[in-house]
Write a protein that holds these residues in place. Sequence first.
Motif, PDB file in Angstrom:
ATOM      1  N   ILE A 173       0.835  -1.207   0.000  1.00  0.00           N
ATOM      2  CA  ILE A 173       0.000   0.000   0.000  1.00  0.00           C
ATOM      3  C   ILE A 173       0.869   1.255   0.000  1.00  0.00           C
ATOM      4  CG2 ILE A 173      -1.623   1.351   1.388  1.00  0.00           C
ATOM      5  CD1 ILE A 173      -2.917  -1.256   2.243  1.00  0.00           C
ATOM      6  N   VAL A 174       1.884   1.273   0.848  1.00  0.00           N
ATOM      7  CA  VAL A 174       2.758   2.448   0.923  1.00  0.00           C
ATOM      8  C   VAL A 174       3.525   2.633  -0.378  1.00  0.00           C
ATOM      9  CG1 VAL A 174       4.713   3.483   2.120  1.00  0.00           C
ATOM     10  CG2 VAL A 174       2.949   2.315   3.424  1.00  0.00           C
ATOM     11  N   VAL A 175       4.052   1.546  -0.938  1.00  0.00           N
ATOM     12  CA  VAL A 175       4.792   1.643  -2.192  1.00  0.00           C
ATOM     13  C   VAL A 175       3.869   2.077  -3.325  1.00  0.00           C
ATOM     14  CG1 VAL A 175       6.063   0.312  -3.927  1.00  0.00           C
ATOM     15  CG2 VAL A 175       6.557  -0.009  -1.503  1.00  0.00           C
ATOM     16  N   ALA A 176       2.653   1.547  -3.344  1.00  0.00           N
ATOM     17  CA  ALA A 176       1.702   1.948  -4.385  1.00  0.00           C
ATOM     18  C   ALA A 176       1.349   3.424  -4.274  1.00  0.00           C
ATOM     19  CB  ALA A 176       0.447   1.092  -4.291  1.00  0.00           C
ATOM     20  N   ALA A 177       1.156   3.910  -3.046  1.00  0.00           N
ATOM     21  CA  ALA A 177       0.856   5.333  -2.855  1.00  0.00           C
ATOM     22  C   ALA A 177       2.031   6.203  -3.298  1.00  0.00           C
ATOM     23  CB  ALA A 177       0.519   5.606  -1.397  1.00  0.00           C
ATOM     24  N   ALA A 178       3.245   5.776  -2.956  1.00  0.00           N
ATOM     25  CA  ALA A 178       4.429   6.535  -3.369  1.00  0.00           C
ATOM     26  C   ALA A 178       4.587   6.524  -4.879  1.00  0.00           C
ATOM     27  CB  ALA A 178       5.676   5.957  -2.705  1.00  0.00           C
ATOM     28  N   ALA A 179       4.304   5.378  -5.507  1.00  0.00           N
ATOM     29  CA  ALA A 179       4.406   5.295  -6.961  1.00  0.00           C
ATOM     30  C   ALA A 179       3.357   6.178  -7.640  1.00  0.00           C
ATOM     31  CB  ALA A 179       4.247   3.843  -7.405  1.00  0.00           C
ATOM     32  N   ALA A 180       2.137   6.172  -7.083  1.00  0.00           N
ATOM     33  CA  ALA A 180       1.091   7.016  -7.654  1.00  0.00           C
ATOM     34  C   ALA A 180       1.464   8.498  -7.570  1.00  0.00           C
ATOM     35  CB  ALA A 180      -0.230   6.756  -6.935  1.00  0.00           C
ATOM     36  N   TYR A 181       2.021   8.891  -6.434  1.00  0.00           N
ATOM     37  CA  TYR A 181       2.453  10.288  -6.290  1.00  0.00           C
ATOM     38  C   TYR A 181       3.618  10.608  -7.224  1.00  0.00           C
ATOM     39  CZ  TYR A 181       4.865  14.317  -4.315  1.00  0.00           C
ATOM     40  OH  TYR A 181       5.505  15.511  -4.164  1.00  0.00           O
ATOM     41  N   THR A 182       4.586   9.702  -7.265  1.00  0.00           N
ATOM     42  CA  THR A 182       5.803   9.955  -8.042  1.00  0.00           C
ATOM     43  C   THR A 182       5.515  10.123  -9.522  1.00  0.00           C
ATOM     44  OG1 THR A 182       7.147   8.730  -6.447  1.00  0.00           O
ATOM     45  CG2 THR A 182       8.066   9.008  -8.655  1.00  0.00           C
ATOM     46  N   PHE A 183       4.622   9.308 -10.043  1.00  0.00           N
ATOM     47  CA  PHE A 183       4.405   9.303 -11.490  1.00  0.00           C
ATOM     48  C   PHE A 183       3.226  10.186 -11.920  1.00  0.00           C
ATOM     49  CE2 PHE A 183       6.551   5.190 -10.659  1.00  0.00           C
ATOM     50  CZ  PHE A 183       7.694   5.433 -11.401  1.00  0.00           C
ATOM     51  N   THR A 184       2.612  10.865 -10.981  1.00  0.00           N
ATOM     52  CA  THR A 184       1.536  11.795 -11.353  1.00  0.00           C
ATOM     53  C   THR A 184       1.867  13.251 -11.014  1.00  0.00           C
ATOM     54  OG1 THR A 184       0.422  11.389  -9.227  1.00  0.00           O
ATOM     55  CG2 THR A 184      -0.268  10.050 -11.112  1.00  0.00           C
ATOM     56  N   VAL A 185       2.813  13.477 -10.094  1.00  0.00           N
ATOM     57  CA  VAL A 185       3.148  14.838  -9.715  1.00  0.00           C
ATOM     58  C   VAL A 185       3.911  15.517 -10.852  1.00  0.00           C
ATOM     59  CG1 VAL A 185       5.387  14.269  -8.675  1.00  0.00           C
ATOM     60  CG2 VAL A 185       4.085  16.230  -7.828  1.00  0.00           C
ATOM     61  N   THR A 186       3.755  16.832 -10.962  1.00  0.00           N
ATOM     62  CA  THR A 186       4.425  17.597 -12.007  1.00  0.00           C
ATOM     63  C   THR A 186       5.913  17.690 -11.718  1.00  0.00           C
ATOM     64  OG1 THR A 186       2.430  18.916 -12.340  1.00  0.00           O
ATOM     65  CG2 THR A 186       4.494  19.806 -13.216  1.00  0.00           C
ATOM     66  N   PRO A 187       6.781  17.359 -12.698  1.00  0.00           N
ATOM     67  CA  PRO A 187       8.238  17.456 -12.470  1.00  0.00           C
ATOM     68  C   PRO A 187       8.657  18.902 -12.235  1.00  0.00           C
ATOM     69  CG  PRO A 187       7.741  16.095 -14.394  1.00  0.00           C
ATOM     70  CD  PRO A 187       6.469  16.771 -14.006  1.00  0.00           C
ATOM     71  N   MET A 188       9.613  19.081 -11.341  1.00  0.00           N
ATOM     72  CA  MET A 188      10.151  20.403 -11.032  1.00  0.00           C
ATOM     73  C   MET A 188      11.630  20.446 -11.409  1.00  0.00           C
ATOM     74  SD  MET A 188       7.570  22.068  -9.829  1.00  0.00           S
ATOM     75  CE  MET A 188       8.321  23.505  -9.042  1.00  0.00           C
ATOM     76  N   TYR A 189      12.013  21.594 -12.037  1.00  0.00           N
ATOM     77  CA  TYR A 189      13.406  21.791 -12.450  1.00  0.00           C
ATOM     78  C   TYR A 189      14.040  22.848 -11.557  1.00  0.00           C
ATOM     79  CZ  TYR A 189      12.113  19.166 -16.619  1.00  0.00           C
ATOM     80  OH  TYR A 189      11.676  18.185 -17.473  1.00  0.00           O
ATOM     81  N   GLN A 190      15.329  22.700 -11.319  1.00  0.00           N
ATOM     82  CA  GLN A 190      16.034  23.618 -10.425  1.00  0.00           C
ATOM     83  C   GLN A 190      17.264  24.203 -11.121  1.00  0.00           C
ATOM     84  OE1 GLN A 190      16.643  22.842  -6.076  1.00  0.00           O
ATOM     85  NE2 GLN A 190      18.801  22.748  -6.637  1.00  0.00           N
ATOM     86  N   SER A 191      17.417  25.506 -10.970  1.00  0.00           N
ATOM     87  CA  SER A 191      18.587  26.206 -11.495  1.00  0.00           C
ATOM     88  C   SER A 191      19.249  26.969 -10.346  1.00  0.00           C
ATOM     89  CB  SER A 191      18.188  27.180 -12.605  1.00  0.00           C
ATOM     90  OG  SER A 191      19.327  27.850 -13.122  1.00  0.00           O
ATOM     91  N   THR A 192      20.583  27.066 -10.372  1.00  0.00           N
ATOM     92  CA  THR A 192      21.334  27.687  -9.287  1.00  0.00           C
ATOM     93  C   THR A 192      22.241  28.792  -9.812  1.00  0.00           C
ATOM     94  OG1 THR A 192      21.343  25.594  -8.080  1.00  0.00           O
ATOM     95  CG2 THR A 192      22.937  27.268  -7.380  1.00  0.00           C
ATOM     96  N   ALA A 193      22.217  29.922  -9.128  1.00  0.00           N
ATOM     97  CA  ALA A 193      23.148  31.027  -9.385  1.00  0.00           C
ATOM     98  C   ALA A 193      23.869  31.343  -8.077  1.00  0.00           C
ATOM     99  CB  ALA A 193      22.397  32.254  -9.894  1.00  0.00           C
ATOM    100  N   LYS A 194      25.110  31.833  -8.176  1.00  0.00           N
ATOM    101  CA  LYS A 194      25.902  32.085  -6.977  1.00  0.00           C
ATOM    102  C   LYS A 194      26.386  33.525  -6.930  1.00  0.00           C
ATOM    103  CE  LYS A 194      27.559  27.345  -6.369  1.00  0.00           C
ATOM    104  NZ  LYS A 194      28.744  26.469  -6.243  1.00  0.00           N
ATOM    105  N   LEU A 195      26.345  34.087  -5.705  1.00  0.00           N
ATOM    106  CA  LEU A 195      26.842  35.439  -5.443  1.00  0.00           C
ATOM    107  C   LEU A 195      28.081  35.351  -4.570  1.00  0.00           C
ATOM    108  CD1 LEU A 195      23.710  37.638  -4.601  1.00  0.00           C
ATOM    109  CD2 LEU A 195      25.173  37.800  -6.607  1.00  0.00           C
ATOM    110  N   PHE A 196      29.080  36.170  -4.904  1.00  0.00           N
ATOM    111  CA  PHE A 196      30.285  36.278  -4.077  1.00  0.00           C
ATOM    112  C   PHE A 196      30.272  37.640  -3.403  1.00  0.00           C
ATOM    113  CE2 PHE A 196      34.683  37.518  -3.352  1.00  0.00           C
ATOM    114  CZ  PHE A 196      35.168  36.423  -2.662  1.00  0.00           C
TER     115      PHE A 196
END
Length: 471
Positions: A23-46
């Motif tokens: 049940i837990v694995v099925a719930a995690a799989a349902a969330y993982t494969f239905t949630v919208t993918p998020m992309y991350q970009s990084t900038a750095k300040l000195f």
Amino acid sequence: MELRDYLRILRRRWMLVLTSTLIVVAAAAAYTFTVTPMYQSTAKLFISSSADGGETVSGAFQGAQFSQQRVTSYADFVKDADLAAVVIDDLDLAMAPSTLRDQVTATVSPETVIIALQAQDESPSQAQAIAQGYASALADQIRAVETPVGETEPLVRPSVTSDATLPTAPVSPQPVRNLALALVLGLLLGVGLAVARELLDTTVKSVDDIRETTDAPLLGAINFDSQIRTEPLVTSLSSHAPRAEAFRVLRTNLQFVDVDATTKVFVVTSALPGEGKTTTSVNLAITLAQAGQKTLLIECDLRRPKAAVALDVDNSVGVTTVLLGKVSFDDALQEHPGTGLAVLASGAVPPNPAELLQSRAMAELLNHAKDRFDTIIIDAPPLLPVTDAALLASQADGAIVVAAHGRTTREQLAQAGERLEQVGAQQVGIVLNMTPARQRSGYGYGYGYGYGYAPTPEKPAGGKRAKQDPA
């Protein structure tokens, strides 16, 4: 609890652990494969101070310390709504400042003057634009804050040392990580539920449960049989069938009870209805008769008689008609075909069973039966709802109490023993009924010899347990 106790619980409750994990694995799989993918970009300040380029080493060191002390405060600017509003205006974004704030985080590496800005978004290009826009806007805000009144040069000089890059792969969800964590969490949850259920479960399932509840010995265990409704008698089974062997073990163990008695009278009862006391008494009597003993089965459950139906004998004449003097004892006896078992059915159901069973006529009936038979098995009502079985047990050599595996509670079994003690009756032993066919160890020496006792048997396939005896 010891390690072997946990292993025993896992072996008994493996289906619960497996179900929880799935049940837990099925719930995690349902969330993982239905949630919208998020992309991350990084900038750095000195962050550098005006003193960093000082003419002396001490001046440069002081400037670096000054920058390190301030850089953490600069990272907190990222959560300001005003800064988010500036970025929204610069990039012409269609979102509220509070929404944008939640998409951006700032981290400071320990003992450095570098601020890393991470921006997440559903679009890779927009994540890059937000990270770059935040870096520029934060640098401008730092300059404005660190420029003294009346001065044109700030005390610190923020600069973008690493421009935001275009992400090529989403940072969330992470299928491998999510499913691995779900597997671990599911197993932990399943084990926890199994242990909790075991601790809360007070039903009788093993030898240890019986030993903790009563001093009476375990005479045998009758394994679960899905065909009990269509084939209730051991005469319909092969000689090597597990249930038939279980009753032979019970018959053997019963021979060691009161070995000096020439005639033995045993009452077969249970704590509550539905625990299999009628099928146990009938098949025990048949097994004794097959061994050559002169055996009589008396159906003394005058409230819900079932033994005569199981043996397919006439129930119109029996105990009640003999007690009322309408028929003699000998004339009321019937023989079960093929086994030589003598049967005294219940007769008509009376309105006052308890009074009849404790009457002088009943005592005379038992004395007459003792003169004729080696062993007498009395099928009696359950102990807790009515007093009939206790009254009969006080006139017999003792009572055999049938307990249903996974149904009879330890409290009910203890109360049944107390009922017998109250009338001075002996509890000969316990028969554990409906034990699952798959057994590990504890009572015998392998197949064909191990059906006497089952310490920690599992549930039958499907998790259902048939009612072997409605009485």
